[in-house]
Scaffold this motif. Structure first.
Motif, PDB file in Angstrom:
ATOM      1  N   THR A   5       0.606  -1.123  -0.168  1.00 34.15           N
ATOM      2  CA  THR A   5       0.037   0.048   0.106  1.00 34.15           C
ATOM      3  C   THR A   5       0.955   1.228  -0.019  1.00 34.15           C
ATOM      4  O   THR A   5       2.007   1.305   0.369  1.00 34.15           O
ATOM      5  N   ASP A  34      -3.453   5.352   5.021  1.00 37.10           N
ATOM      6  CA  ASP A  34      -3.613   4.562   3.592  1.00 37.10           C
ATOM      7  C   ASP A  34      -3.491   3.107   3.622  1.00 37.10           C
ATOM      8  O   ASP A  34      -3.691   2.346   2.519  1.00 37.10           O
ATOM      9  N   PRO A  36      -4.492  -0.704   4.115  1.00 35.99           N
ATOM     10  CA  PRO A  36      -5.905  -1.018   3.713  1.00 35.99           C
ATOM     11  C   PRO A  36      -6.512  -1.400   5.123  1.00 35.99           C
ATOM     12  O   PRO A  36      -7.771  -1.627   5.191  1.00 35.99           O
ATOM     13  N   ASN A  63     -11.485  -2.606   7.913  1.00 36.80           N
ATOM     14  CA  ASN A  63     -10.996  -2.959   6.440  1.00 36.80           C
ATOM     15  C   ASN A  63     -11.458  -2.097   5.421  1.00 36.80           C
ATOM     16  O   ASN A  63     -12.727  -1.652   5.285  1.00 36.80           O
ATOM     17  N   THR A  64     -10.624  -1.069   4.998  1.00 40.54           N
ATOM     18  CA  THR A  64     -11.178   0.107   4.223  1.00 40.54           C
ATOM     19  C   THR A  64     -11.148  -0.583   2.588  1.00 40.54           C
ATOM     20  O   THR A  64     -11.272   0.278   1.828  1.00 40.54           O
ATOM     21  N   THR A  65     -10.917  -1.741   2.513  1.00 41.42           N
ATOM     22  CA  THR A  65     -10.939  -2.020   1.016  1.00 41.42           C
ATOM     23  C   THR A  65     -12.230  -2.753   0.489  1.00 41.42           C
ATOM     24  O   THR A  65     -13.248  -2.712   1.430  1.00 41.42           O
ATOM     25  N   ARG A  67     -12.670  -5.905  -0.590  1.00 43.43           N
ATOM     26  CA  ARG A  67     -12.534  -7.081  -0.628  1.00 43.43           C
ATOM     27  C   ARG A  67     -12.373  -7.876   0.947  1.00 43.43           C
ATOM     28  O   ARG A  67     -11.787  -7.059   1.771  1.00 43.43           O
ATOM     29  N   ARG A  69     -10.570  -9.336   3.876  1.00 44.85           N
ATOM     30  CA  ARG A  69      -8.907  -9.815   4.250  1.00 44.85           C
ATOM     31  C   ARG A  69      -9.179 -10.746   5.172  1.00 44.85           C
ATOM     32  O   ARG A  69      -9.428 -10.920   6.358  1.00 44.85           O
ATOM     33  N   ALA A 128     -15.117  -6.993   3.801  1.00 48.16           N
ATOM     34  CA  ALA A 128     -14.949  -5.533   3.511  1.00 48.16           C
ATOM     35  C   ALA A 128     -15.595  -4.520   4.041  1.00 48.16           C
ATOM     36  O   ALA A 128     -16.987  -4.597   4.199  1.00 48.16           O
TER      37      ALA A 128
END
Length: 234
Positions: A5, A34, A36, A63-65, A67, A69, A128
């Motif tokens: 990242t 920043d 994930p 989880n900032t994404t 998908r 984790r 997610a």
């Protein structure tokens, strides 16, 4: 250990010591948010009594994404002002549901204690856009001297014997007292600064952890976490 990242200047510099090349999308102007997995330590007591009971605190993994984790393993670093803590003195446990897992600490060459959430535990799964709150509890043995400690957590997403560094927490600062009523002020430690490069920290302050101090923290977290996770898996 891969850094997948964007990272700030200090973290990118530290990662460059360990990785063959930085990720193509790395942005030196980014900050730790920043990553994930946004990571936050909160809720812990300001003081622990040596030989007393457990104090409970919490580790939020967000989880900032887009998908899920999986195989997420926090790695906790304890840095005491006097560099006197021994691996057997802190008793740390984390919870997966109602089950408690012990964390075994190992001492680095710089006298920090590093402990991975990995006693055979397969790792946390964070959906997610969701936050998983991990309950943690800590106690100190009766022979632990008055001191002040800074806790920081890195987060590793493991892939077999490798892994991505995907998160880093804020600092949690507490004091250790030897008996009830005699509180060690966390701000009055008389040892060296609690991370390498004491002169830089004296100028920037412990809370900011910018520039070279942040780089030093990153080196400790990445190398310590990678070594412990790989050693435990093997």
């Amino acid at each position: 250990m891969r850094l997948s990242t964007p990272a700030p200047v200090g973290l990118a510099a530290a990662a460059a010591l360990l990785l063959p090349a930085p990720p193509a999308h790395a942005d030196p102007g980014s900050d730790r948010n920043d990553f994930p997995i946004t990571t936050r330590v909160h809720g812990g007591p300001d003081t622990y009594v040596a030989g007393g009971g457990f104090g409970t605190w919490y580790l939020d993994l967000t989880n900032t994404t887009a998908r899920t984790r999986t195989d997420i393993h926090p790695v906790v670093v304890l840095v005491d002002d006097h560099r006197a803590l021994e691996p057997a003195q802190p008793h740390l446990e984390f919870y997966d549901g109602e089950r408690a897992h012990p964390v075994r600490f190992e001492k680095t060459d710089a006298d920090e204690l590093v402990g991975a959430f990995d006693d055979g535990f397969p790792g946390f799964t964070v959906a997610a856009g969701k936050t998983l709150t991990v309950r943690v509890r800590l106690a100190l043995t009766a022979d632990t001297a008055p001191n002040a400690v800074t806790v920081n957590a890195a987060v590793v997403q493991r892939h077999d014997d490798d892994g991505d560094w995907v998160g880093q927490s804020n600092d949690y600062r507490f004091g250790i007292e030897s008996e009830p009523g005699r509180v060690q002020d966390p701000g009055t430690g008389t040892g060296d600064a609690s991370l390498p490069f004491a002169d830089e920290l004296a100028r920037t302050g412990l809370g900011s952890l910018t520039g070279i101090a942040l780089a030093a923290t990153a080196v400790l977290l990445v190398t310590g976490g990678a070594i412990l996770l790989t050693r435990r898996r093997r």
